[in-house]
Design an enzyme around this catalytic site. Structure first.
Site, PDB file in Angstrom:
ATOM      1  N   GLY A  28      48.133 -56.067  44.885  1.00 17.19           N
ATOM      2  CA  GLY A  28      48.557 -57.312  45.512  1.00 17.19           C
ATOM      3  C   GLY A  28      50.037 -57.529  45.333  1.00 17.19           C
ATOM      4  N   ASN A 102      39.561 -62.084  40.559  1.00 16.50           N
ATOM      5  CA  ASN A 102      39.608 -61.003  41.544  1.00 16.50           C
ATOM      6  C   ASN A 102      38.249 -60.922  42.230  1.00 16.50           C
ATOM      7  OD1 ASN A 102      39.629 -57.365  41.376  1.00 16.50           O
ATOM      8  ND2 ASN A 102      40.186 -58.690  43.041  1.00 16.50           N
ATOM      9  N   TYR A 246      40.419 -46.166  48.931  1.00 19.26           N
ATOM     10  CA  TYR A 246      41.756 -46.600  49.280  1.00 19.26           C
ATOM     11  C   TYR A 246      42.474 -47.378  48.190  1.00 19.26           C
ATOM     12  CZ  TYR A 246      45.389 -49.482  51.413  1.00 19.26           C
ATOM     13  OH  TYR A 246      46.573 -50.104  51.678  1.00 19.26           O
TER      14      TYR A 246
END
Ligand code: AMP
Length: 459
Positions: A28, A102, A246
């Site tokens: 982030g 999160n 990813y």
């Protein structure tokens, strides 16, 4: 997405949290924050920007105390404003509290609307604020019981670190969707972090992952205490497959598996399922590198870094005008002509979402003389939006919902296109765990659904 960290029992807690957040910046880049507790009060600094832009020695000095929690934000729920930066801090009946979260709650609006109907006022658009309200409103006496009360009312994906003035709590939802690991600091105290790459930077030793449905309680003078918040029947471990595909850093160990090696394995499986008769294998940097290595090795084809990535295209980059939007990929990626010209090329990326990147890369490779371009994707076709904290667009925007593989190959201008199958992905990840594959199979759980960001609205 997002990263969280909690440090307990170390006088350099804020500094350690800072380095941990720096190691997890990939999770982030929108905003960061650290709050520190010294037994008497909690101090918080959070801003928009990157970790290194926000904090300096002076600011870290303000954050004194032996407990610090921190957060890097990538907005998947809420808005892109400093108000939505975390940790979220509040004063309530028992004193002060700060929370870093999160994941995405799937019953966000249901809970929020009930709270608002009962007079609560919200400062942010974040689901995390629900948790603060639920803790504050609970009729229980002790904070730990108030937290349990709050947890029993939320659904979805959450890893949490919660800090009072003297204690810290680390919690992982009963599906263990997002990662959270526990480590021991060299010079005293403990650390919990979204990814183990944070431990490597601060010199912490990995102890174990926080278990799905577990709460770890950190208290002065005591070893960390573990409590399960759910019964065995309620626990259904489904870690997110996209962390491996990813999102996580290649050097991290997520749920006991190294991310880089898993990506190589995805590339190998892809080579078996969708081989390509080519002269060279290129990765899309950086996301496709490990899978391309696996793909090239499996087929015994030369691998080359035929595309260079400019690492300085960041958050602050001025958006190109409409006329040059097509060239946007050129700002980030640039081909090395002698490695590509006249060659049959396989180009490997980790995932295909809207198809924008693939289309531009194929065009770029052809423009420097690639004879053939065969696109290979080291994950299955993405057909469903994730509701647990990975930023995927709506069902309509996911191109694999509109075009089959051959149509999509044509659309991106490639001579062929191939995806890893769902079964191939399961093999690559290992059959020892049940992963959340929701983006690929639409098998929602934990209150998630395809049709709305807030699934509680639909139910
Ligand atoms: P697209 O251009 O929309 O097809 O997106 C595919 C590209 O975005 C690939 O290069 C991926 O590495 C990258 N990608 C995949 N998932 C995400 C995500 N959640 N956030 C940002 N980039 C992503």
């Amino acid at each position: 997405m997002c990263a969280i960290v909690g440090v307990y029992g170390n006088e350099n807690a804020a500094k350690i949290a800072y380095y941990a957040l720096f190691a997890m910046q990939h999770r982030g880049q929108e905003s960061s924050g650290i709050s520190a507790a010294n037994g008497k009060t909690i101090r918080l600094i959070k801003e928009r920007g990157l970790v290194t832009e926000i904090f300096d020695e002076e600011k870290l000095k303000v954050l004194e105390g032996s407990c610090a929690i921190g957060h890097n934000r990538y907005s998947t729920a809420g808005k892109d404003s400093v108000l939505d930066a975390q940790p979220v801090f509040a004063r309530y009946k028992l004193g002060e509290i700060a929370i870093a979260h999160n994941g995405n709650l799937t019953n966000k609006y249901k809970v929020r609307n009930e709270l608002i109907a009962n007079g609560a006022i919200f400062q942010t658009f974040m689901d995390t604020e629900n948790i603060v309200h639920l803790i504050a409103k609970s009729q229980k006496d002790a904070l730990i019981d108030r937290i349990k009360d709050a947890i029993s009312q939320i659904e979805g994906a959450y890893c949490l670190v919660i800090q009072s003035r003297s204690k810290m709590f680390a919690i992982r939802d009963r599906f263990g969707i997002r990662p959270l690991s526990l480590g021991k600091l060299k010079d005293g105290g403990y650390i919990v972090a979204s990814e183990t790459c944070a431990f490597d930077l601060v010199g912490a030793t990995f102890i174990r992952d926080v278990k799905p449905g577990e709460m770890i309680i950190f208290e002065k003078g005591k070893e960390p205490q573990s409590q399960m918040l759910f019964s065995e029947d309620e626990i259904d471990f489904r870690p997110c497959a996209f962390e491996y595909i990813y999102f996580a850093r290649p050097d991290s160990i997520v749920n006991g598996k190294n991310v880089y090696q898993t990506r190589v394995e995805c590339g190998k499986r892809l080579a078996k399922e969708a081989p390509a008769d080519v002269d060279v294998v290129l990765p899309v940097p950086d996301s496709g590198v490990a899978a391309a290595m696996g793909f090239a090795n499996e087929l015994n084809i030369p691998f080359s870094m035929g595309i260079v990535r400019n690492h300085y295209v960041g958050r602050t980059f001025i958006e190109p005008t409409q006329e040059i939007r097509d060239l946007k990929v050129k700002l980030k990626l640039s081909p090395i002509k002698p490695l590509i010209e006249g060659k049959r090329v396989a180009i490997i990326d980790d995932s295909l979402v809207r198809g924008t990147t693939s289309k531009q890369i194929v065009k770029m490779l052809k423009s420097v003389g690639a004879k053939e371009v065969h696109m290979r994707i080291a994950s299955p076709e993405i057909k469903y939006p994730c509701r647990y904290g990975i930023d995927t667009p709506t069902k309509e925007e996911l191109i694999s919902n509109h075009l089959d593989v051959n149509e999509l190959a044509k659309h991106i201008g490639a001579d062929s296109l191939g995806f890893l199958s769902i079964e191939g992905l399961k093999d690559a990840l290992g059959r020892d765990m049940n992963y959340s594959l929701v983006s690929f199979d639409g098998n929602y759980f934990a209150g998630g659904c395809a049709d709305s960001l807030d699934c509680s609205e639909v139910l």
